[in-house]
Design a protein around this motif. Structure first.
Motif, PDB file in Angstrom:
ATOM      1  N   ARG A 158      11.070 100.248 -51.080  1.00 37.13           N
ATOM      2  CA  ARG A 158      10.177  99.044 -51.404  1.00 37.13           C
ATOM      3  C   ARG A 158       9.899  98.989 -53.030  1.00 37.13           C
ATOM      4  NH1 ARG A 158       5.439  97.080 -48.015  1.00 37.13           N
ATOM      5  NH2 ARG A 158       6.310  98.578 -46.558  1.00 37.13           N
ATOM      6  N   VAL A 174       4.975  89.960 -53.931  1.00 36.92           N
ATOM      7  CA  VAL A 174       6.304  90.000 -52.937  1.00 36.92           C
ATOM      8  C   VAL A 174       6.665  91.356 -53.109  1.00 36.92           C
ATOM      9  CG1 VAL A 174       8.731  89.275 -53.058  1.00 36.92           C
ATOM     10  CG2 VAL A 174       6.848  87.548 -53.999  1.00 36.92           C
ATOM     11  N   HIS A 175       6.986  91.816 -51.818  1.00 35.31           N
ATOM     12  CA  HIS A 175       7.593  93.266 -51.513  1.00 35.31           C
ATOM     13  C   HIS A 175       9.000  92.898 -51.144  1.00 35.31           C
ATOM     14  CE1 HIS A 175       3.689  95.411 -50.486  1.00 35.31           C
ATOM     15  NE2 HIS A 175       3.282  94.157 -51.172  1.00 35.31           N
ATOM     16  N   ARG A 176       9.853  93.405 -51.957  1.00 32.90           N
ATOM     17  CA  ARG A 176      11.121  93.568 -51.738  1.00 32.90           C
ATOM     18  C   ARG A 176      11.669  95.101 -51.544  1.00 32.90           C
ATOM     19  NH1 ARG A 176      13.147  88.983 -53.587  1.00 32.90           N
ATOM     20  NH2 ARG A 176      15.233  89.644 -53.663  1.00 32.90           N
ATOM     21  N   THR A 213      13.365  90.054 -49.275  1.00 27.97           N
ATOM     22  CA  THR A 213      11.758  90.045 -49.360  1.00 27.97           C
ATOM     23  C   THR A 213      11.380  90.197 -47.878  1.00 27.97           C
ATOM     24  OG1 THR A 213      11.391  87.839 -48.970  1.00 27.97           O
ATOM     25  CG2 THR A 213      11.485  88.467 -51.119  1.00 27.97           C
TER      26      THR A 213
END
Length: 113
Positions: free
Chosen positions: A66, A72-74, A36
């Motif tokens: 991304r 939540v940004h992974r 993340t």
């Protein structure tokens, strides 16, 4: 020969790799499948907006991708951009090594006369 678009892509890649923080992020992503933004940011003493800008540069260069899961940004590594940069470097290294070898051969000829 490279097209203008391919050169712009390489420019973005090398520009992104020129920064130590971004290289460290690439290194972290190479070790783990995805992280993340917060996980990547904890490694550095930078504010969240700064980390986000670094990630955006890496994303625009095609080095990371991304995915968004809720809030939540992974991020995960996209090795294709690194492979293309490595191919570019290898071609230029081969050219310059050949030029140096030829110069060495010519200098040997001249000095042996």
């Amino acid at each position: 020969m490279y097209s203008q678009m391919a050169m712009e892509y390489l420019d973005r890649t090398f520009r992104a790799l020129a920064d130590g923080t971004r290289r460290s992020m690439i290194h972290a992503l190479a070790r783990e499948r995805s992280r993340t933004a917060g996980e990547l940011g904890r490694r550095f003493r930078s504010a969240q907006p700064t980390i986000s800008r670094h990630l955006k540069v890496l994303e625009l260069a095609g080095l990371v991708e991304r995915t968004i899961e809720g809030r939540v940004h992974r991020f995960r590594l996209r090795p294709g951009a690194l492979r293309e940069a490595a191919r570019w470097i290898a071609r230029h290294q081969a050219f310059w090594q050949g030029a140096v070898d030829e110069l060495d051969r010519l200098l040997s000829e001249v000095s042996s006369r």
